[in-house]
Design a protein around this motif. Sequence first.
Motif, PDB file in Angstrom:
ATOM      1  N   HIS A   1       0.786  -1.272  -0.056  1.00  0.00           N
ATOM      2  CA  HIS A   1       0.039   0.171   0.138  1.00  0.00           C
ATOM      3  C   HIS A   1       0.795   1.294   0.082  1.00  0.00           C
ATOM      4  O   HIS A   1       0.190   2.577   0.180  1.00  0.00           O
ATOM      5  N   GLY A   2       2.346   1.214  -0.217  1.00  0.00           N
ATOM      6  CA  GLY A   2       3.131   2.322  -0.371  1.00  0.00           C
ATOM      7  C   GLY A   2       3.183   2.981   0.910  1.00  0.00           C
ATOM      8  O   GLY A   2       3.524   4.071   1.011  1.00  0.00           O
ATOM      9  N   ARG A   3       3.037   2.418   1.840  1.00  0.00           N
ATOM     10  CA  ARG A   3       3.233   3.101   3.281  1.00  0.00           C
ATOM     11  C   ARG A   3       4.884   2.479   3.816  1.00  0.00           C
ATOM     12  O   ARG A   3       5.256   1.458   3.673  1.00  0.00           O
ATOM     13  N   GLU A   4       5.217   3.490   4.788  1.00  0.00           N
ATOM     14  CA  GLU A   4       6.660   3.035   5.280  1.00  0.00           C
ATOM     15  C   GLU A   4       6.298   2.773   6.823  1.00  0.00           C
ATOM     16  O   GLU A   4       7.466   2.520   7.274  1.00  0.00           O
ATOM     17  N   GLN A   5       5.290   2.695   7.353  1.00  0.00           N
ATOM     18  CA  GLN A   5       4.931   2.199   8.482  1.00  0.00           C
ATOM     19  C   GLN A   5       3.656   1.189   8.522  1.00  0.00           C
ATOM     20  O   GLN A   5       2.588   1.695   7.917  1.00  0.00           O
ATOM     21  N   VAL A   6       3.865   0.323   9.508  1.00  0.00           N
ATOM     22  CA  VAL A   6       2.563  -0.741   9.496  1.00  0.00           C
ATOM     23  C   VAL A   6       1.583   0.413  10.120  1.00  0.00           C
ATOM     24  O   VAL A   6       1.800   0.911  11.188  1.00  0.00           O
ATOM     25  N   THR A   7       0.151  -0.111   9.672  1.00  0.00           N
ATOM     26  CA  THR A   7      -0.948   0.659  10.423  1.00  0.00           C
ATOM     27  C   THR A   7      -1.956  -0.439  10.810  1.00  0.00           C
ATOM     28  O   THR A   7      -1.665  -1.738  10.470  1.00  0.00           O
ATOM     29  N   ILE A   8      -3.010  -0.126  11.416  1.00  0.00           N
ATOM     30  CA  ILE A   8      -3.714  -1.341  12.134  1.00  0.00           C
ATOM     31  C   ILE A   8      -4.510  -2.014  10.923  1.00  0.00           C
ATOM     32  O   ILE A   8      -5.035  -3.228  10.892  1.00  0.00           O
ATOM     33  N   TRP A   9      -4.639  -1.360   9.798  1.00  0.00           N
ATOM     34  CA  TRP A   9      -5.316  -1.949   8.603  1.00  0.00           C
ATOM     35  C   TRP A   9      -4.425  -2.870   7.877  1.00  0.00           C
ATOM     36  O   TRP A   9      -4.934  -3.632   7.182  1.00  0.00           O
ATOM     37  N   ASP A  10      -3.125  -3.193   8.335  1.00  0.00           N
ATOM     38  CA  ASP A  10      -2.333  -4.113   7.524  1.00  0.00           C
ATOM     39  C   ASP A  10      -2.442  -5.331   8.454  1.00  0.00           C
ATOM     40  O   ASP A  10      -1.830  -6.384   8.136  1.00  0.00           O
ATOM     41  N   THR A  11      -3.202  -5.333   9.550  1.00  0.00           N
ATOM     42  CA  THR A  11      -3.344  -6.532  10.455  1.00  0.00           C
ATOM     43  C   THR A  11      -4.537  -7.405  10.077  1.00  0.00           C
ATOM     44  O   THR A  11      -4.769  -8.345  10.834  1.00  0.00           O
ATOM     45  N   VAL A  12      -5.416  -6.870   9.108  1.00  0.00           N
ATOM     46  CA  VAL A  12      -6.897  -7.590   9.028  1.00  0.00           C
ATOM     47  C   VAL A  12      -7.048  -9.255   8.796  1.00  0.00           C
ATOM     48  O   VAL A  12      -7.892  -9.738   9.160  1.00  0.00           O
ATOM     49  N   PHE A  13      -6.043  -9.639   8.181  1.00  0.00           N
ATOM     50  CA  PHE A  13      -6.025 -11.115   8.020  1.00  0.00           C
ATOM     51  C   PHE A  13      -5.390 -11.796   9.197  1.00  0.00           C
ATOM     52  O   PHE A  13      -4.992 -13.096   8.896  1.00  0.00           O
ATOM     53  N   THR A  14      -4.939 -11.251  10.130  1.00  0.00           N
ATOM     54  CA  THR A  14      -4.215 -11.988  11.250  1.00  0.00           C
ATOM     55  C   THR A  14      -4.806 -13.330  11.820  1.00  0.00           C
ATOM     56  O   THR A  14      -4.342 -14.228  11.927  1.00  0.00           O
ATOM     57  N   PRO A  15      -6.135 -13.162  11.830  1.00  0.00           N
ATOM     58  CA  PRO A  15      -6.991 -14.466  12.329  1.00  0.00           C
ATOM     59  C   PRO A  15      -6.648 -15.676  11.713  1.00  0.00           C
ATOM     60  O   PRO A  15      -6.513 -16.776  12.144  1.00  0.00           O
ATOM     61  N   HIS A  16      -6.289 -15.547  10.504  1.00  0.00           N
ATOM     62  CA  HIS A  16      -5.801 -16.985   9.290  1.00  0.00           C
ATOM     63  C   HIS A  16      -4.435 -17.029   9.872  1.00  0.00           C
ATOM     64  O   HIS A  16      -4.138 -18.116   9.012  1.00  0.00           O
ATOM     65  N   MET A  17      -3.735 -16.455  10.626  1.00  0.00           N
ATOM     66  CA  MET A  17      -2.212 -16.940  10.818  1.00  0.00           C
ATOM     67  C   MET A  17      -2.144 -17.349  12.273  1.00  0.00           C
ATOM     68  O   MET A  17      -1.091 -17.597  12.555  1.00  0.00           O
ATOM     69  N   LEU A  18      -3.384 -17.471  13.023  1.00  0.00           N
ATOM     70  CA  LEU A  18      -3.400 -17.868  14.509  1.00  0.00           C
ATOM     71  C   LEU A  18      -3.667 -19.112  14.919  1.00  0.00           C
ATOM     72  O   LEU A  18      -3.189 -19.924  15.917  1.00  0.00           O
ATOM     73  N   TRP A  19      -4.810 -19.843  14.083  1.00  0.00           N
ATOM     74  CA  TRP A  19      -5.306 -20.999  14.520  1.00  0.00           C
ATOM     75  C   TRP A  19      -4.523 -22.343  14.326  1.00  0.00           C
ATOM     76  O   TRP A  19      -3.909 -22.274  13.319  1.00  0.00           O
ATOM     77  N   ASN A  20      -4.950 -23.316  15.124  1.00  0.00           N
ATOM     78  CA  ASN A  20      -4.423 -24.592  15.104  1.00  0.00           C
ATOM     79  C   ASN A  20      -5.423 -25.675  14.330  1.00  0.00           C
ATOM     80  O   ASN A  20      -5.249 -26.381  13.665  1.00  0.00           O
TER      81      ASN A  20
END
Length: 433
Positions: free
Chosen positions: A258-277
């Motif tokens: 997204h052309g940002r130099e810093q991570v924002t809260i909007w970059d985290t939206v897919f996190t739940p699919h990286m958490l579960w077992n």
Amino acid sequence: MNSTTPIQRKMDQAIELLERRFLERSELIRLLMLGIMSGENALLIGPPGTAKSQLARSVSQLFGSEHWFEYLLTRFTTPDEIFGPVSLQQLKLDQYVRKTAGYLPNAQFAFLDEIFKANSAILNALLSILNERVYFNGREKEEVPLQFLIAASNELPDDDDQLTALYDRFLFRYEVHYLKQASSYERMFSLPTTSLPVVFSLYDVKDIQAAAKQVVIPETIIYFLYRLKQDLEAKEYVLSDRRWSKIANVWRTSAALHGREQVTIWDTVFTPHMLWNVPEDLPVMQEAFEQQFTEMLKNDMENELPLQRFGQIADKWKEKESELHAFQFKKEVGAKLGKEAMERNVRLLEESREEVEETARDLRNRLIQWEKREHDLHAYVLEKNRLIPHAEKYAVKYSYLRIEGERILQQLQRTYRTIFDKEIPGADYDFTL
């Protein structure tokens, strides 16, 4: 809205092409595109016939990759079938070396079906390929050009240590279901079948990954991650430090896209699919994530709609409402008050008038501006993260913030009405919107 970059236009085109062919897979498609750009592996869990292998092939076609490898694993699959046959010429020289051309160690994109049925000889080699991108070919350690591997399974692995280690190599996990909507069955028989055009080059991926390394994760996002980690551990879900580190890297990749130099809260939206077992854990993970996300979003919007400050002011004068109302009543009936009490209450009354009026008018004006934004929140959300499949879900969060602001404004108006027996000048607001 900011103008789109070439890589963003390519992402939009790729997603559109895939969505025409794979129905009810919008979120999964975006997840896979993010996985490719971040160089992480994906695991698809689901029954046969859910187009897992077809989707994997289509994703690779977008890169025009000639180095594609796919295989259906069974208990009887041999290492030769996956890593290549042993070179007879090298064997004559007492060198145990495989000819990897055309096999997994030489592939850029790969799909392994029923991956958890692999035997130990295959599993040992897969671990280093998936994590370090290296293959131990005899005595030599060869770098693997693998960019992205999608694996699929009808079921999750047993509590086998080797399978658990393999499972941990897949950061992205997604449960695929059969189609559910009637409209999807109507379209299913007229889907495109021609080959997909080449949209990306591998240079696009390398450029994004290089940019992601330069992206900064601010302290607020690190704290967000830590609070999420604490919430999950309180529910007895523990993730390895390696997994949290990889999650943060995906956030950086999203920011770079997204052309940002810093991570924002909007970059985290897919996190739940990286958490579960196990898939059953996903609702719990999503709930914990959404709570922290909403709180973070509220803090992130404090400059535009400082609900915390407005709420504190409203609560402050609500606590003094009875005292000031009683003082007004005593004045009206001519009750005698001590000089010190009179001066203090007059001063407090004037202070409340100024602060409540100023706060209510400020809040009212901000709410009106907020309402104007809500007319095009879909575009606003996609500007923050164009990979979001259902922007309306996040648009609702903004509506909740407005509703909370309206509640605070009503509280200020009630307090002012109780104390001064009239409406706040310039703070009229249509609560029916």
